[in-house]
Design a protein around this motif. Sequence first.
Motif, PDB file in Angstrom:
ATOM      1  N   UNK A 126       0.935  -1.125  -0.024  1.00 42.75           N
ATOM      2  CA  UNK A 126       0.070  -0.089   0.111  1.00 42.75           C
ATOM      3  C   UNK A 126       0.863   1.337  -0.154  1.00 42.75           C
ATOM      4  N   UNK A 127       0.647   2.175  -0.869  1.00 47.94           N
ATOM      5  CA  UNK A 127       1.228   3.498  -0.712  1.00 47.94           C
ATOM      6  C   UNK A 127       0.376   4.431   0.324  1.00 47.94           C
ATOM      7  N   UNK A 128       1.128   4.848   1.237  1.00 49.70           N
ATOM      8  CA  UNK A 128       0.335   5.868   2.371  1.00 49.70           C
ATOM      9  C   UNK A 128       0.119   7.036   1.536  1.00 49.70           C
ATOM     10  N   UNK A 129       0.906   7.600   0.862  1.00 56.96           N
ATOM     11  CA  UNK A 129       0.894   9.034   0.042  1.00 56.96           C
ATOM     12  C   UNK A 129      -0.596   9.096  -0.549  1.00 56.96           C
ATOM     13  N   UNK A 130      -0.995   8.227  -1.319  1.00 59.82           N
ATOM     14  CA  UNK A 130      -2.400   8.334  -1.974  1.00 59.82           C
ATOM     15  C   UNK A 130      -3.525   8.696  -0.850  1.00 59.82           C
ATOM     16  N   UNK A 131      -3.410   7.915   0.210  1.00 60.45           N
ATOM     17  CA  UNK A 131      -4.340   8.080   1.263  1.00 60.45           C
ATOM     18  C   UNK A 131      -4.622   9.456   1.660  1.00 60.45           C
ATOM     19  N   UNK A 132      -3.187  10.144   2.080  1.00 66.87           N
ATOM     20  CA  UNK A 132      -3.244  11.335   2.657  1.00 66.87           C
ATOM     21  C   UNK A 132      -3.484  12.577   1.882  1.00 66.87           C
ATOM     22  N   UNK A 204     -11.962   0.749   1.901  1.00 62.08           N
ATOM     23  CA  UNK A 204     -12.216   1.131   0.406  1.00 62.08           C
ATOM     24  C   UNK A 204     -11.309   2.289  -0.086  1.00 62.08           C
ATOM     25  N   UNK A 205     -10.718   2.951   1.226  1.00 66.84           N
ATOM     26  CA  UNK A 205      -9.779   4.121   0.904  1.00 66.84           C
ATOM     27  C   UNK A 205      -8.312   3.757   0.365  1.00 66.84           C
ATOM     28  N   UNK A 206      -8.036   2.320   0.646  1.00 64.69           N
ATOM     29  CA  UNK A 206      -6.718   2.053   0.512  1.00 64.69           C
ATOM     30  C   UNK A 206      -6.636   1.316  -0.678  1.00 64.69           C
ATOM     31  N   UNK A 207      -5.525   1.494  -1.557  1.00 65.02           N
ATOM     32  CA  UNK A 207      -5.537   0.769  -2.731  1.00 65.02           C
ATOM     33  C   UNK A 207      -4.275  -0.284  -2.554  1.00 65.02           C
TER      34      UNK A 207
END
Length: 215
Positions: A126-132, A204-207
Amino acid sequence: MTELDTIAFDIETTGFHMDDQLTVVRFDADIGSRIFLNTDGRAPPPNLEARVNEELATAVSISVQQTERTLLSEMDAFVESTLTHQDVKLVAHNGERWNGGFDLPFLRTRLCYHDIDWPFAELSYIDAMDVFETRFNTSGDTLTAVYEELIGSGLTGLDPFVDSEEAVGAWEEEDFESLVRHNVADIRRTRALMRLAERYCSKSDFSMKSLDPVA
């Protein structure tokens, strides 16, 4: 997704070009941090690990290697013995996203150069940058800025650098202690932010993607 333990992952390099090399690979979990340091044949301080661990609540284990190739080989052995087949996910900040990222593309190139197989088969990512970027309202876009806005400056005392770009100069000048301290702070920021995102965001917010190679 949250049933998988988070292993934060990050790298340090001499630059951004394809012929630059890895200087540090680091992982962080609940029990502590694992740092792989490439000194390029130079000797680090003999008490480097003890000095870094003096003020930390959880341990840092440092594996010092003389070349990039041996760093990658040791990292591969660590992943195989410690992470593969475990219920964990790798998490990075701008490590690899649908439109780019840095850490995993750079790592693939250096693994290809040394003809070493991809180490992260069977792991999820998971890439955390996408979520933030999409689920939080922050004014900063760097790892440190987002961490300080949402969590605080608790790791500032550990990190000797104001900007991550200072890491290249520290490696060149053989200031390995400052380099390692910065890397520990950064990797712990990544994992702390992921824990925060899991508290406030839906699954669902995490890819999540598989890092299993095709062949």
